[in-house]
Design a protein around this motif. Structure first.
Motif, PDB file in Angstrom:
ATOM      1  N   ALA A   1       0.818  -1.223   0.000  1.00 29.55           N
ATOM      2  CA  ALA A   1       0.000   0.000   0.000  1.00 29.55           C
ATOM      3  C   ALA A   1       0.849   1.269   0.000  1.00 29.55           C
ATOM      4  N   SER A   2       1.855   1.303  -0.854  1.00 28.24           N
ATOM      5  CA  SER A   2       2.683   2.503  -0.977  1.00 28.24           C
ATOM      6  C   SER A   2       1.855   3.659  -1.537  1.00 28.24           C
ATOM      7  N   THR A   3       2.241   4.855  -1.135  1.00 27.85           N
ATOM      8  CA  THR A   3       1.569   6.063  -1.633  1.00 27.85           C
ATOM      9  C   THR A   3       2.485   6.894  -2.519  1.00 27.85           C
ATOM     10  N   ASP A   4       3.666   6.354  -2.842  1.00 28.35           N
ATOM     11  CA  ASP A   4       4.637   7.095  -3.652  1.00 28.35           C
ATOM     12  C   ASP A   4       4.658   6.625  -5.107  1.00 28.35           C
ATOM     13  N   TYR A   5       3.590   5.926  -5.519  1.00 28.89           N
ATOM     14  CA  TYR A   5       3.439   5.441  -6.889  1.00 28.89           C
ATOM     15  C   TYR A   5       4.477   4.385  -7.265  1.00 28.89           C
ATOM     16  N   SER A   6       4.917   3.622  -6.250  1.00 29.71           N
ATOM     17  CA  SER A   6       5.851   2.521  -6.517  1.00 29.71           C
ATOM     18  C   SER A   6       5.240   1.502  -7.474  1.00 29.71           C
ATOM     19  N   ALA A   7       3.987   1.158  -7.235  1.00 34.60           N
ATOM     20  CA  ALA A   7       3.335   0.128  -8.053  1.00 34.60           C
ATOM     21  C   ALA A   7       3.225   0.578  -9.510  1.00 34.60           C
ATOM     22  N   GLU A   8       2.879   1.837  -9.703  1.00 37.59           N
ATOM     23  CA  GLU A   8       2.769   2.367 -11.061  1.00 37.59           C
ATOM     24  C   GLU A   8       4.128   2.353 -11.764  1.00 37.59           C
ATOM     25  N   MET A   9       5.175   2.627 -11.005  1.00 41.93           N
ATOM     26  CA  MET A   9       6.529   2.587 -11.565  1.00 41.93           C
ATOM     27  C   MET A   9       6.883   1.178 -12.033  1.00 41.93           C
ATOM     28  N   ILE A  10       6.529   0.180 -11.239  1.00 33.83           N
ATOM     29  CA  ILE A  10       6.800  -1.216 -11.604  1.00 33.83           C
ATOM     30  C   ILE A  10       6.068  -1.579 -12.897  1.00 33.83           C
ATOM     31  N   ILE A  11       4.802  -1.235 -12.971  1.00 30.36           N
ATOM     32  CA  ILE A  11       3.998  -1.553 -14.156  1.00 30.36           C
ATOM     33  C   ILE A  11       4.573  -0.883 -15.390  1.00 30.36           C
ATOM     34  N   ARG A  12       5.009   0.366 -15.241  1.00 32.98           N
ATOM     35  CA  ARG A  12       5.490   1.152 -16.377  1.00 32.98           C
ATOM     36  C   ARG A  12       6.892   0.741 -16.830  1.00 32.98           C
ATOM     37  N   GLU A  13       7.793   0.474 -15.869  1.00 35.98           N
ATOM     38  CA  GLU A  13       9.208   0.295 -16.205  1.00 35.98           C
ATOM     39  C   GLU A  13       9.673  -1.162 -16.196  1.00 35.98           C
ATOM     40  N   PHE A  14       8.958  -2.029 -15.492  1.00 33.82           N
ATOM     41  CA  PHE A  14       9.408  -3.427 -15.374  1.00 33.82           C
ATOM     42  C   PHE A  14       8.239  -4.379 -15.627  1.00 33.82           C
ATOM     43  N   PRO A  15       7.792  -4.474 -16.867  1.00 36.87           N
ATOM     44  CA  PRO A  15       6.618  -5.306 -17.176  1.00 36.87           C
ATOM     45  C   PRO A  15       6.818  -6.792 -16.883  1.00 36.87           C
ATOM     46  N   LYS A  16       8.078  -7.255 -16.797  1.00 30.45           N
ATOM     47  CA  LYS A  16       8.329  -8.674 -16.503  1.00 30.45           C
ATOM     48  C   LYS A  16       8.161  -8.996 -15.016  1.00 30.45           C
ATOM     49  N   VAL A  17       8.196  -7.991 -14.190  1.00 27.45           N
ATOM     50  CA  VAL A  17       8.071  -8.199 -12.745  1.00 27.45           C
ATOM     51  C   VAL A  17       6.617  -8.501 -12.393  1.00 27.45           C
ATOM     52  N   ARG A  18       6.434  -9.505 -11.568  1.00 26.43           N
ATOM     53  CA  ARG A  18       5.084  -9.835 -11.094  1.00 26.43           C
ATOM     54  C   ARG A  18       4.775  -8.971  -9.876  1.00 26.43           C
ATOM     55  N   LEU A  19       3.706  -8.212  -9.956  1.00 28.41           N
ATOM     56  CA  LEU A  19       3.369  -7.250  -8.909  1.00 28.41           C
ATOM     57  C   LEU A  19       2.141  -7.698  -8.130  1.00 28.41           C
ATOM     58  N   VAL A  20       2.274  -7.671  -6.803  1.00 26.08           N
ATOM     59  CA  VAL A  20       1.150  -7.921  -5.902  1.00 26.08           C
ATOM     60  C   VAL A  20       0.885  -6.620  -5.164  1.00 26.08           C
ATOM     61  N   ARG A  21      -0.332  -6.084  -5.286  1.00 27.19           N
ATOM     62  CA  ARG A  21      -0.671  -4.804  -4.663  1.00 27.19           C
ATOM     63  C   ARG A  21      -1.620  -5.035  -3.483  1.00 27.19           C
ATOM     64  N   ASN A  22      -1.155  -4.681  -2.297  1.00 29.54           N
ATOM     65  CA  ASN A  22      -1.997  -4.776  -1.109  1.00 29.54           C
ATOM     66  C   ASN A  22      -2.664  -3.440  -0.834  1.00 29.54           C
ATOM     67  N   ASP A  23      -3.858  -3.487  -0.266  1.00 28.60           N
ATOM     68  CA  ASP A  23      -4.573  -2.236   0.030  1.00 28.60           C
ATOM     69  C   ASP A  23      -4.241  -1.685   1.412  1.00 28.60           C
ATOM     70  N   ARG A  24      -3.370  -2.408   2.148  1.00 27.58           N
ATOM     71  CA  ARG A  24      -2.855  -1.916   3.429  1.00 27.58           C
ATOM     72  C   ARG A  24      -1.506  -2.578   3.685  1.00 27.58           C
ATOM     73  N   ASN A  25      -0.776  -2.011   4.628  1.00 25.53           N
ATOM     74  CA  ASN A  25       0.553  -2.547   4.953  1.00 25.53           C
ATOM     75  C   ASN A  25       0.405  -3.808   5.795  1.00 25.53           C
ATOM     76  N   LEU A  26       0.718  -4.939   5.209  1.00 25.19           N
ATOM     77  CA  LEU A  26       0.565  -6.224   5.901  1.00 25.19           C
ATOM     78  C   LEU A  26       1.807  -6.625   6.689  1.00 25.19           C
ATOM     79  N   GLY A  27       2.864  -5.826   6.595  1.00 22.14           N
ATOM     80  CA  GLY A  27       4.096  -6.181   7.273  1.00 22.14           C
ATOM     81  C   GLY A  27       4.958  -7.105   6.426  1.00 22.14           C
ATOM     82  N   PHE A  28       6.168  -7.367   6.922  1.00 19.22           N
ATOM     83  CA  PHE A  28       7.165  -8.121   6.173  1.00 19.22           C
ATOM     84  C   PHE A  28       6.776  -9.593   6.020  1.00 19.22           C
ATOM     85  N   SER A  29       6.375 -10.225   7.103  1.00 13.75           N
ATOM     86  CA  SER A  29       6.132 -11.673   7.078  1.00 13.75           C
ATOM     87  C   SER A  29       4.938 -12.053   6.210  1.00 13.75           C
ATOM     88  N   ARG A  30       3.819 -11.393   6.425  1.00 11.81           N
ATOM     89  CA  ARG A  30       2.614 -11.733   5.651  1.00 11.81           C
ATOM     90  C   ARG A  30       2.807 -11.459   4.165  1.00 11.81           C
TER      91      ARG A  30
END
Length: 311
Positions: A43-72
């Motif tokens: 749940a980043s607010t700095d447009y990290s996910a959009e950057m991944i989609i735009r610049e690294f199409p081979k990367v598999r992206l999982v977008r959470n709607d809240r910060n689940l922490g490192f382990s989860r």
């Protein structure tokens, strides 16, 4: 679909520029090893996910709607991964040269090793972060670290904190645990121990993970492989808050693996260590004819308050 040798898992939160640099370094350093990259965005607010989609199409992206922490978040990615090996990697890291190949080659050729990690360097690319190869915490080691006795007596092994400050970390060896900032593991063993323990939100998750992995094989610190770790970029909080998080995660570890009485003893150790730390700071500043730093005193008080909340 071609099955990759390595699944690289990155859990990220509001570190867009570091994450970009990290992914670029992965592809530069991958060599001949087939890999997949999975990024879990908490749940980043700095447009990290959009950057991944735009610049690294081979990367598999999982977008959470809240910060689940490192382990989860890591567990989410593990369930989606296909590699024989998993490389857990912090987003604020940079892979140096062929370090992914080196880690992969070592674990591939040493069947007894189930986790391997590299030397971790600071941003200067020279000094070593000693948490890259550590031992497991005990009440005594926690006392030495929290009281800062380990700093004053760092060349004496019996007074060392879990980072083993008496050792320069320049030689490879079998070790108790390595940093979750970069560790390559056999996926079959990760699944056997039932992934990361989701009781840990941040800190000590890698300690618990390695503690359970050690029941199935050996852990190795490969000093020839190197990464840079900028450190703490996904956990930008006050030092006081981070220390409280560390203490609470360590308490969870002790309660799980040592029992309730040990975890309660840890709270007492935190209190005693801060009393000793205050005395050491006071003596040091009296010699310099200075007042003790306000920030240190406030941190000591917060840790004592944490220790008094027995539960």
């Amino acid at each position: 679909m071609t099955v990759p040798n390595i699944s690289i898992i990155i859990v990220s939160w509001n570190v867009k520029n570091y994450l970009r640099e990290c992914i670029i370094s992965i592809y530069k350093a991958s060599g001949g090893v087939s890999l997949e990259v999975i990024v879990v965005d908490n749940a980043s607010t700095d447009y990290s996910a959009e950057m991944i989609i735009r610049e690294f199409p081979k990367v598999r992206l999982v977008r959470n709607d809240r910060n689940l922490g490192f382990s989860r978040a890591n567990n989410q990615a593990i369930k989606l991964s296909h590699g024989k090996y998993i490389l857990f990697l912090n987003p604020d890291t940079v892979i140096i040269d062929k370090s992914i190949d080196m880690l992969h080659s070592f674990i591939e050729n040493h069947n007894e090793v189930i986790v391997v990690g590299p030397m971790i360097l600071n941003a200067d690319g020279k000094t070593i972060q000693y948490q890259c190869a550590r031992t497991f915490p005990t009440l005594w080691r926690e006392f030495c670290g929290l009281s800062e006795i380990s700093i004053h007596l760092k060349n004496i092994p019996s007074f060392s904190y879990i980072n083993l400050d008496y050792w320069d970390h320049k030689d490879s060896k079998y070790i108790d645990l390595i940093s979750g900032a970069c560790m390559m593991c056999r996926k079959e063993i990760v699944e056997k121990i039932n992934l990361f323990d989701e009781d840990y939100f941040l800190y000590a998750d890698d300690v618990d993970f390695c503690f359970r992995m050690r029941e199935h094989g050996l852990i190795y610190y490969l000093a020839e492989a190197k990464i840079i770790h900028y450190g703490g970029q996904s956990s930008r909080q006050s030092d006081d808050d981070l220390w409280l998080l560390r203490c609470d995660s360590t308490r969870i570890f002790f309660k799980k693996h040592k029992g309730l009485h040990y975890s309660l003893g840890y709270r007492a150790v935190v209190i005693l260590s801060q009393v000793i730390r205050f005395i050491l700071i006071l003596i040091s500043n009296i010699r310099k004819a200075k007042f003790p730093p306000k920030e240190s005193i406030m941190q000591i008080w917060k840790l004592i308050q944490w220790g008094l909340h027995f539960k």
